[in-house]
Design an enzyme around this catalytic site. Structure first.
Site, mmCIF file in Angstrom:
data_model
loop_
_atom_site.group_PDB
_atom_site.id
_atom_site.type_symbol
_atom_site.label_atom_id
_atom_site.label_comp_id
_atom_site.label_asym_id
_atom_site.label_seq_id
_atom_site.Cartn_x
_atom_site.Cartn_y
_atom_site.Cartn_z
ATOM 1 N N GLU A 267 0.851 -1.206 0.000
ATOM 2 C CA GLU A 267 0.000 0.000 0.000
ATOM 3 C C GLU A 267 0.877 1.243 0.000
ATOM 4 O O GLU A 267 1.897 1.250 0.687
ATOM 5 C CB GLU A 267 -0.909 0.007 1.232
ATOM 6 C CG GLU A 267 -1.919 -1.135 1.205
ATOM 7 C CD GLU A 267 -2.895 -1.128 2.383
ATOM 8 O OE1 GLU A 267 -2.875 -0.151 3.162
ATOM 9 O OE2 GLU A 267 -3.661 -2.071 2.530
ATOM 10 N N HIS A 285 -8.040 1.342 1.380
ATOM 11 C CA HIS A 285 -7.890 1.232 2.847
ATOM 12 C C HIS A 285 -8.679 2.342 3.570
ATOM 13 O O HIS A 285 -8.133 3.078 4.394
ATOM 14 C CB HIS A 285 -6.404 1.286 3.241
ATOM 15 C CG HIS A 285 -6.123 0.622 4.562
ATOM 16 N ND1 HIS A 285 -4.981 -0.079 4.824
ATOM 17 C CD2 HIS A 285 -6.856 0.558 5.707
ATOM 18 C CE1 HIS A 285 -5.009 -0.541 6.069
ATOM 19 N NE2 HIS A 285 -6.138 -0.162 6.625
HETATM 20 P P1 NAD Z 1 -10.197 -8.220 17.397
HETATM 21 O O1 NAD Z 1 -8.899 -8.452 18.078
HETATM 22 O O2 NAD Z 1 -11.359 -7.768 18.193
HETATM 23 O O3 NAD Z 1 -10.631 -9.546 16.597
HETATM 24 C C1 NAD Z 1 -9.755 -10.340 15.861
HETATM 25 C C2 NAD Z 1 -10.203 -11.780 16.080
HETATM 26 O O4 NAD Z 1 -9.416 -12.607 15.235
HETATM 27 C C3 NAD Z 1 -9.995 -12.266 17.530
HETATM 28 O O5 NAD Z 1 -11.222 -12.719 18.076
HETATM 29 C C4 NAD Z 1 -8.982 -13.391 17.396
HETATM 30 O O6 NAD Z 1 -9.240 -14.457 18.295
HETATM 31 C C5 NAD Z 1 -9.206 -13.821 15.953
HETATM 32 N N1 NAD Z 1 -8.080 -14.543 15.391
HETATM 33 C C6 NAD Z 1 -6.757 -14.356 15.616
HETATM 34 N N2 NAD Z 1 -6.049 -15.253 14.897
HETATM 35 C C7 NAD Z 1 -6.947 -15.999 14.216
HETATM 36 C C8 NAD Z 1 -6.826 -17.067 13.295
HETATM 37 N N3 NAD Z 1 -5.631 -17.579 12.958
HETATM 38 N N4 NAD Z 1 -7.959 -17.589 12.762
HETATM 39 C C9 NAD Z 1 -9.185 -17.101 13.090
HETATM 40 N N5 NAD Z 1 -9.353 -16.095 13.990
HETATM 41 C C10 NAD Z 1 -8.248 -15.546 14.516
HETATM 42 O O7 NAD Z 1 -9.862 -7.197 16.225
HETATM 43 P P2 NAD Z 1 -10.927 -6.312 15.396
HETATM 44 O O8 NAD Z 1 -11.061 -4.980 16.045
HETATM 45 O O9 NAD Z 1 -12.113 -7.126 15.105
HETATM 46 O O10 NAD Z 1 -10.085 -6.075 14.055
HETATM 47 C C11 NAD Z 1 -9.779 -7.156 13.183
HETATM 48 C C12 NAD Z 1 -8.732 -6.703 12.198
HETATM 49 O O11 NAD Z 1 -9.306 -5.739 11.327
HETATM 50 C C13 NAD Z 1 -7.541 -5.948 12.809
HETATM 51 O O12 NAD Z 1 -6.572 -6.831 13.294
HETATM 52 C C14 NAD Z 1 -7.042 -5.108 11.675
HETATM 53 O O13 NAD Z 1 -6.044 -5.815 10.978
HETATM 54 C C15 NAD Z 1 -8.266 -4.942 10.783
HETATM 55 N N6 NAD Z 1 -8.690 -3.543 10.695
HETATM 56 C C16 NAD Z 1 -8.727 -2.970 9.467
HETATM 57 C C17 NAD Z 1 -9.114 -1.646 9.335
HETATM 58 C C18 NAD Z 1 -9.185 -0.987 7.985
HETATM 59 O O14 NAD Z 1 -9.097 0.232 7.915
HETATM 60 N N7 NAD Z 1 -9.382 -1.719 6.910
HETATM 61 C C19 NAD Z 1 -9.443 -0.895 10.478
HETATM 62 C C20 NAD Z 1 -9.437 -1.534 11.717
HETATM 63 C C21 NAD Z 1 -9.036 -2.863 11.826
#
Ligand code: NAD
Length: 319
Positions: A267, A285
């Site tokens: 990115e 993004h």
């Molecule tokens: P979170 O920590 O609440 O949830 C992530 C979940 O993934 C957890 O419940 C964890 O147990 C699970 N997990 C971890 N490893 C795993 C695996 N191997 N298989 C299946 N599940 C697994 O996080 P969130 O707030 O829900 O955010 C999720 C992701 O979204 C963030 O890590 C970030 O990368 C992404 N995000 C992207 C943006 C964007 O602008 N596009 C913004 C915010 C977050």
């Protein structure tokens, strides 16, 4: 801009801009130096006497920055991803790092729904057709969400918010999350299943896991081949969770009927065949880019920073 309340013990340096309401929270207890767009060189010169730095995604808080900041106690990321902060260096220098993980949940969940609906109804193709003067009514038959199965990988904050919204559209949600019990996944709105099962059952697969050594390349050629022929895939989590080369091949073969991507291996993404692919909907993004999410992130991080400076335990410590 620099403001200095009487007898303030701390100076907070803001390097990527911050909402006024958050600056007002900080100014009640600290001196604030608001230096949006500060260059890396100027940053190095501005660090002495600074107890806290607040960044978004632009400023790189490297080991050199930590070394040049003798008074630094805390770095705050007004948002979620801390990829731009050297966490090892922070730990070595005993500097706390905090973020604002709850601030963007709604925005990302809603953007996931926007991408889902865009895929289902081919809205980008319909829109670009009209702009070219083409009435593509006959070519653009979509599908309904109601009755379809949404496979959700990662049932954390965003995954469970997506489940609630998709359920509202009449979708059946199936969720995989090895860190959560089956009961917890069910409470969060999805039928619990292992990854193979989710892949096999999903009409649409959506990814909400962090990028970790386990999730890097998790959706590879083999996993794509386990999915239903003609399924769809959405990723608003992080680039590199999907193997982009494998996805392109699956789109070409028809194994995957369409993909919606907000995040990319590199990115900003420039010359990617995926971005230009007719079966792909993509956004730069922007999942977290709502006024409400950015305001919430700014206020949350201002409060976190003051909590750490006061010597109290923060809610969202990442290092
Ligand atoms: P979170 O920590 O609440 O949830 C992530 C979940 O993934 C957890 O419940 C964890 O147990 C699970 N997990 C971890 N490893 C795993 C695996 N191997 N298989 C299946 N599940 C697994 O996080 P969130 O707030 O829900 O955010 C999720 C992701 O979204 C963030 O890590 C970030 O990368 C992404 N995000 C992207 C943006 C964007 O602008 N596009 C913004 C915010 C977050």
């Amino acid at each position: 801009m620099s403001t200095q309340p009487k007898n303030s013990a701390w100076t907070v340096l803001i390097t990527d801009g911050l909402q006024e309401s958050a600056i007002a929270i900080l100014e009640k207890a600290s001196a604030v130096q608001n230096r949006p767009d500060i260059s890396p060189d100027d940053l190095m010169k501005a660090l002495t006497g600074v107890q806290a730095i607040i960044v978004r995604g632009r400023t790189k808080v490297t080991a050199d920055v930590f070394a040049a900041a003798p008074d630094l106690k805390v770095v705050g990321r007004a948002g979620v991803g801390v990829d731009n902060i050297d966490l090892k260096a922070a730990k070595a220098k005993n500097v706390v790092v905090v973020n604002a993980p709850q601030s963007t949940t709604i925005a990302v969940a809603e953007h996931t729904m926007a991408l889902l609906l865009s895929l289902a109804r081919q809205i980008p193709l319909a829109d670009s057709g009209l702009r070219r003067g083409e009435w593509l009514k006959k070519k653009l038959e979509g599908f309904e969400l109601s009755g379809k199965t949404l496979g959700i990988v990662g049932m954390g904050r965003i995954g469970s918010f997506v489940a609630a919204r998709a359920t509202g559209f009449g979708m059946i949600c199936v969720g995989y999350d090895p860190m959560l019990s089956n009961d917890e996944i069910a409470k969060r709105g999805a039928q619990p299943a292992d990854l193979n099962n989710v892949l096999r059952r999903a009409d649409v697969l959506t990814l909400h896991v962090p990028l970790t050594p386990e999730t890097r390349g998790m959706i590879n050629a083999e996993r794509l081949s386990q999915m239903k022929h003609g399924a769809y895939i959405i990723c608003t989590a992080r680039g590199n969770i999907i193997d982009e080369t494998a996805l392109l091949a699956a789109l070409e073969s028809g194994q995957i009927a369409g993909a919606a991507l907000d995040v990319f291996a590199t990115e900003p993404v420039t010359d990617s065949p995926l971005v230009k692919h007719p079966k792909v909907v993509c956004t730069p993004h922007i999942a977290a880019q709502t006024a409400e999410a950015q305001e919430r992130a700014a206020r949350d991080i201002a409060e976190e920073i003051l909590t750490v400076l006061r010597g109290d335990a923060p809610r969202w410590r990442v290092a």
